[in-house]
Design a protein around this motif. Structure first.
Motif, PDB file in Angstrom:
ATOM      1  N   LEU A 188       0.819  -1.227   0.000  1.00 40.02           N
ATOM      2  CA  LEU A 188       0.000   0.000   0.000  1.00 40.02           C
ATOM      3  C   LEU A 188       0.854   1.279   0.000  1.00 40.02           C
ATOM      4  O   LEU A 188       0.668   2.135  -0.880  1.00 40.02           O
ATOM      5  N   PRO A 189       1.800   1.443   0.944  1.00 38.81           N
ATOM      6  CA  PRO A 189       2.603   2.679   0.902  1.00 38.81           C
ATOM      7  C   PRO A 189       3.426   2.816  -0.376  1.00 38.81           C
ATOM      8  O   PRO A 189       3.605   3.925  -0.892  1.00 38.81           O
ATOM      9  N   LEU A 190       3.866   1.670  -0.912  1.00 42.99           N
ATOM     10  CA  LEU A 190       4.643   1.685  -2.158  1.00 42.99           C
ATOM     11  C   LEU A 190       3.783   2.207  -3.313  1.00 42.99           C
ATOM     12  O   LEU A 190       4.212   3.064  -4.094  1.00 42.99           O
ATOM     13  N   ARG A 191       2.548   1.713  -3.381  1.00 41.34           N
ATOM     14  CA  ARG A 191       1.648   2.143  -4.466  1.00 41.34           C
ATOM     15  C   ARG A 191       1.224   3.601  -4.305  1.00 41.34           C
ATOM     16  O   ARG A 191       1.157   4.344  -5.285  1.00 41.34           O
ATOM     17  N   LEU A 192       0.919   3.993  -3.064  1.00 40.43           N
ATOM     18  CA  LEU A 192       0.502   5.388  -2.830  1.00 40.43           C
ATOM     19  C   LEU A 192       1.613   6.349  -3.235  1.00 40.43           C
ATOM     20  O   LEU A 192       1.373   7.338  -3.921  1.00 40.43           O
ATOM     21  N   ASN A 193       2.831   6.029  -2.835  1.00 42.61           N
ATOM     22  CA  ASN A 193       3.956   6.900  -3.191  1.00 42.61           C
ATOM     23  C   ASN A 193       4.252   6.856  -4.691  1.00 42.61           C
ATOM     24  O   ASN A 193       4.656   7.866  -5.273  1.00 42.61           O
ATOM     25  N   ALA A 194       4.036   5.686  -5.307  1.00 44.17           N
ATOM     26  CA  ALA A 194       4.263   5.587  -6.760  1.00 44.17           C
ATOM     27  C   ALA A 194       3.274   6.482  -7.505  1.00 44.17           C
ATOM     28  O   ALA A 194       3.661   7.230  -8.412  1.00 44.17           O
ATOM     29  N   PHE A 195       1.991   6.440  -7.099  1.00 42.52           N
ATOM     30  CA  PHE A 195       1.009   7.308  -7.762  1.00 42.52           C
ATOM     31  C   PHE A 195       1.265   8.781  -7.423  1.00 42.52           C
ATOM     32  O   PHE A 195       1.084   9.653  -8.275  1.00 42.52           O
ATOM     33  N   GLY A 196       1.693   9.036  -6.190  1.00 41.01           N
ATOM     34  CA  GLY A 196       2.029  10.404  -5.798  1.00 41.01           C
ATOM     35  C   GLY A 196       3.146  10.959  -6.665  1.00 41.01           C
ATOM     36  O   GLY A 196       3.060  12.074  -7.197  1.00 41.01           O
ATOM     37  N   MET A 197       4.186  10.156  -6.844  1.00 39.64           N
ATOM     38  CA  MET A 197       5.337  10.568  -7.655  1.00 39.64           C
ATOM     39  C   MET A 197       4.915  10.724  -9.127  1.00 39.64           C
ATOM     40  O   MET A 197       5.393  11.618  -9.820  1.00 39.64           O
ATOM     41  N   LEU A 198       4.003   9.848  -9.564  1.00 39.76           N
ATOM     42  CA  LEU A 198       3.513   9.915 -10.953  1.00 39.76           C
ATOM     43  C   LEU A 198       2.773  11.238 -11.201  1.00 39.76           C
ATOM     44  O   LEU A 198       3.022  11.923 -12.199  1.00 39.76           O
ATOM     45  N   PHE A 199       1.883  11.604 -10.275  1.00 40.28           N
ATOM     46  CA  PHE A 199       1.147  12.866 -10.437  1.00 40.28           C
ATOM     47  C   PHE A 199       2.082  14.069 -10.328  1.00 40.28           C
ATOM     48  O   PHE A 199       1.897  15.057 -11.044  1.00 40.28           O
ATOM     49  N   ALA A 200       3.071  13.974  -9.445  1.00 43.63           N
ATOM     50  CA  ALA A 200       4.048  15.077  -9.318  1.00 43.63           C
ATOM     51  C   ALA A 200       4.799  15.250 -10.634  1.00 43.63           C
ATOM     52  O   ALA A 200       4.930  16.369 -11.152  1.00 43.63           O
ATOM     53  N   ALA A 201       5.251  14.130 -11.201  1.00 39.97           N
ATOM     54  CA  ALA A 201       6.004  14.194 -12.468  1.00 39.97           C
ATOM     55  C   ALA A 201       5.120  14.706 -13.601  1.00 39.97           C
ATOM     56  O   ALA A 201       5.566  15.514 -14.424  1.00 39.97           O
ATOM     57  N   ALA A 202       3.845  14.266 -13.619  1.00 37.38           N
ATOM     58  CA  ALA A 202       2.921  14.721 -14.667  1.00 37.38           C
ATOM     59  C   ALA A 202       2.710  16.231 -14.557  1.00 37.38           C
ATOM     60  O   ALA A 202       2.706  16.952 -15.562  1.00 37.38           O
ATOM     61  N   TRP A 203       2.575  16.713 -13.317  1.00 41.38           N
ATOM     62  CA  TRP A 203       2.394  18.164 -13.094  1.00 41.38           C
ATOM     63  C   TRP A 203       3.646  18.923 -13.555  1.00 41.38           C
ATOM     64  O   TRP A 203       3.548  19.938 -14.239  1.00 41.38           O
ATOM     65  N   PHE A 204       4.823  18.392 -13.213  1.00 41.75           N
ATOM     66  CA  PHE A 204       6.083  19.025 -13.636  1.00 41.75           C
ATOM     67  C   PHE A 204       6.144  19.102 -15.165  1.00 41.75           C
ATOM     68  O   PHE A 204       6.486  20.143 -15.737  1.00 41.75           O
ATOM     69  N   ILE A 205       5.810  17.981 -15.817  1.00 41.60           N
ATOM     70  CA  ILE A 205       5.953  17.912 -17.285  1.00 41.60           C
ATOM     71  C   ILE A 205       4.976  18.863 -17.966  1.00 41.60           C
ATOM     72  O   ILE A 205       5.350  19.616 -18.871  1.00 41.60           O
ATOM     73  N   VAL A 206       3.719  18.864 -17.507  1.00 44.37           N
ATOM     74  CA  VAL A 206       2.702  19.741 -18.128  1.00 44.37           C
ATOM     75  C   VAL A 206       3.119  21.206 -17.976  1.00 44.37           C
ATOM     76  O   VAL A 206       3.112  21.981 -18.943  1.00 44.37           O
ATOM     77  N   ARG A 207       3.490  21.603 -16.756  1.00 43.03           N
ATOM     78  CA  ARG A 207       3.861  23.008 -16.490  1.00 43.03           C
ATOM     79  C   ARG A 207       5.119  23.400 -17.267  1.00 43.03           C
ATOM     80  O   ARG A 207       5.202  24.471 -17.841  1.00 43.03           O
ATOM     81  N   ARG A 208       6.111  22.532 -17.252  1.00 39.07           N
ATOM     82  CA  ARG A 208       7.396  22.846 -17.904  1.00 39.07           C
ATOM     83  C   ARG A 208       7.230  22.902 -19.427  1.00 39.07           C
ATOM     84  O   ARG A 208       7.843  23.737 -20.086  1.00 39.07           O
ATOM     85  N   ALA A 209       6.365  22.032 -19.963  1.00 42.19           N
ATOM     86  CA  ALA A 209       6.143  22.033 -21.414  1.00 42.19           C
ATOM     87  C   ALA A 209       5.428  23.327 -21.833  1.00 42.19           C
ATOM     88  O   ALA A 209       5.780  23.936 -22.844  1.00 42.19           O
ATOM     89  N   ARG A 210       4.444  23.746 -21.021  1.00 38.39           N
ATOM     90  CA  ARG A 210       3.748  25.007 -21.326  1.00 38.39           C
ATOM     91  C   ARG A 210       4.710  26.192 -21.264  1.00 38.39           C
ATOM     92  O   ARG A 210       4.644  27.104 -22.072  1.00 38.39           O
ATOM     93  N   LEU A 211       5.603  26.153 -20.286  1.00 41.34           N
ATOM     94  CA  LEU A 211       6.593  27.229 -20.152  1.00 41.34           C
ATOM     95  C   LEU A 211       7.500  27.267 -21.384  1.00 41.34           C
ATOM     96  O   LEU A 211       7.797  28.336 -21.920  1.00 41.34           O
ATOM     97  N   GLU A 212       7.906  26.100 -21.850  1.00 38.98           N
ATOM     98  CA  GLU A 212       8.783  26.011 -23.020  1.00 38.98           C
ATOM     99  C   GLU A 212       8.092  26.613 -24.253  1.00 38.98           C
ATOM    100  O   GLU A 212       8.697  27.356 -25.016  1.00 38.98           O
ATOM    101  N   LEU A 213       6.799  26.278 -24.415  1.00 47.11           N
ATOM    102  CA  LEU A 213       6.038  26.804 -25.561  1.00 47.11           C
ATOM    103  C   LEU A 213       5.884  28.321 -25.452  1.00 47.11           C
ATOM    104  O   LEU A 213       6.015  29.040 -26.444  1.00 47.11           O
ATOM    105  N   ALA A 214       5.600  28.799 -24.228  1.00 49.16           N
ATOM    106  CA  ALA A 214       5.434  30.251 -24.026  1.00 49.16           C
ATOM    107  C   ALA A 214       6.739  30.983 -24.312  1.00 49.16           C
ATOM    108  O   ALA A 214       6.747  32.037 -24.953  1.00 49.16           O
ATOM    109  N   ARG A 215       7.868  30.404 -23.864  1.00 43.63           N
ATOM    110  CA  ARG A 215       9.174  31.019 -24.116  1.00 43.63           C
ATOM    111  C   ARG A 215       9.458  31.105 -25.596  1.00 43.63           C
ATOM    112  O   ARG A 215       9.989  32.083 -26.086  1.00 43.63           O
ATOM    113  N   ARG A 216       9.093  30.039 -26.302  1.00 43.23           N
ATOM    114  CA  ARG A 216       9.344  30.000 -27.742  1.00 43.23           C
ATOM    115  C   ARG A 216       8.531  31.081 -28.465  1.00 43.23           C
ATOM    116  O   ARG A 216       9.041  31.780 -29.328  1.00 43.23           O
ATOM    117  N   ARG A 217       7.239  31.215 -28.062  1.00 39.51           N
ATOM    118  CA  ARG A 217       6.390  32.247 -28.678  1.00 39.51           C
ATOM    119  C   ARG A 217       6.969  33.629 -28.410  1.00 39.51           C
ATOM    120  O   ARG A 217       6.989  34.473 -29.288  1.00 39.51           O
TER     121      ARG A 217
END
Lengths: 235, 52
Positions: A188-217
């Motif tokens: 249980l703690p392994l899975r909870l932390n795995a999903f937690g880390m997954l959502f954290a990484a997804a949030w990082f990627i979405v935000r960073r990708a938007r920033l990259e596109l905005a910088r390019r524009r």
């Protein structure tokens, strides 16, 4: 509800979910899950180390897919995703090596060993740091995107090595566990932390990708103005 | 060593566990802070350039 607060929740729900999952998962891992038979309490590092490893490799896989998409279509969204995923992967891989070093010192008695798993993980980090550094030296957005994509594909060759090396070669690092080999109370703690880390990484990627596109524009609109500024004295 | 595998258990080690969790939390918080700072600075630049 306050409109600013509701907007913040809507914009950052993945980040908030990551925090909730990581806090609950870590709390269970630290204070509820049983101590391991041989490693005792030191094994509790696993609840943060293994999810970090899984999601770091997933980030690099995302960068690899984005690299192929970027070369195939030439669309800037793929390139932005590639940069974002590689950056998130580098952050997680760095944390992974630090956690592993602490766990190694407590169980093996050394901070570092040139073991095949540790070495391939370090090489993976250096390769993707190289990919991001190479990008900053390239000129022109198309050339930059192509160079980054090719470098990311080459760097990704190390990912299957990192994953399978403990099975292919004799290693100090243990091989992958499965739910069949792990105590149910530890899953249980392994899975909870795995999903937690997954959502954290997804949030990082979405935000960073938007920033990259905005910088390019911004740079695309700023460039003609800079060119005009240079041309004015000539005229 | 005994026939069933290694004997004994590592005693203590909470300092390593606390360090691993603290460094992970600090790393994630620092990267989030750096990302939000870069996003805010980009928004400021866009406002200066007159973008919506």
């Amino acid at each position: 509800m306050n409109p600013r607060l509701s907007r913040a929740i809507a914009d950052h729900w993945m980040g908030w979910l990551a925090i909730v999952l990581l806090v609950i998962g870590s709390w269970i891992g630290l204070f509820v899950a049983p101590a391991e038979r041989h490693m005792g309490d030191v094994q509790r590092i696993m609840y943060v180390h293994v999810p970090t490893a899984w999601i770091a490799l997933l980030c690099f896989t995302c960068a690899f897919v984005a690299a192929i998409g970027s070369l195939w279509t030439g669309r800037e969204r793929w390139d932005a995703t590639l940069v974002a995923a590689a950056e998130a992967g580098v952050v997680l891989n760095t944390l992974l090596l630090i956690q592993g070093s602490l766990w190694g010192r407590a169980t093996w008695g050394v901070w570092w060993d040139w073991d095949v798993r540790l070495t391939t993980s370090l090489i993976l980090l250096l390769l993707f740091v190289g990919v991001l550094s190479l990008r900053s030296f390239a000129a022109g957005s198309e050339r930059k995107a192509n160079l980054t994509a090719v470098a990311a594909i080459v760097a990704y060759v190390d990912v299957p090595l990192v994953y399978f090396c403990v099975r292919w070669w004799r290693s100090l690092h243990q091989i992958q566990s499965s739910p069949a080999t792990v105590d149910p109370a530890m899953i249980l703690p392994l899975r909870l932390n795995a999903f937690g880390m997954l959502f954290a990484a997804a949030w990082f990627i979405v935000r960073r990708a938007r920033l990259e596109l905005a910088r390019r524009r911004s740079s695309e609109t700023a460039l003609p103005e800079r060119v005009r500024m240079i041309e004015v004295p000539r005229g | 060593m005994v026939e069933n595998g290694p004997a004994g258990v590592i005693v203590g080690g909470w300092n390593f566990v606390v360090a691993a969790y603290s460094i992970t939390a600090a790393g994630l918080i620092l990267y989030t802070w750096s990302l939000l700072r870069r996003i805010r600075s980009q928004r400021r630049l866009e406002r200066k350039e007159g973008k919506p």
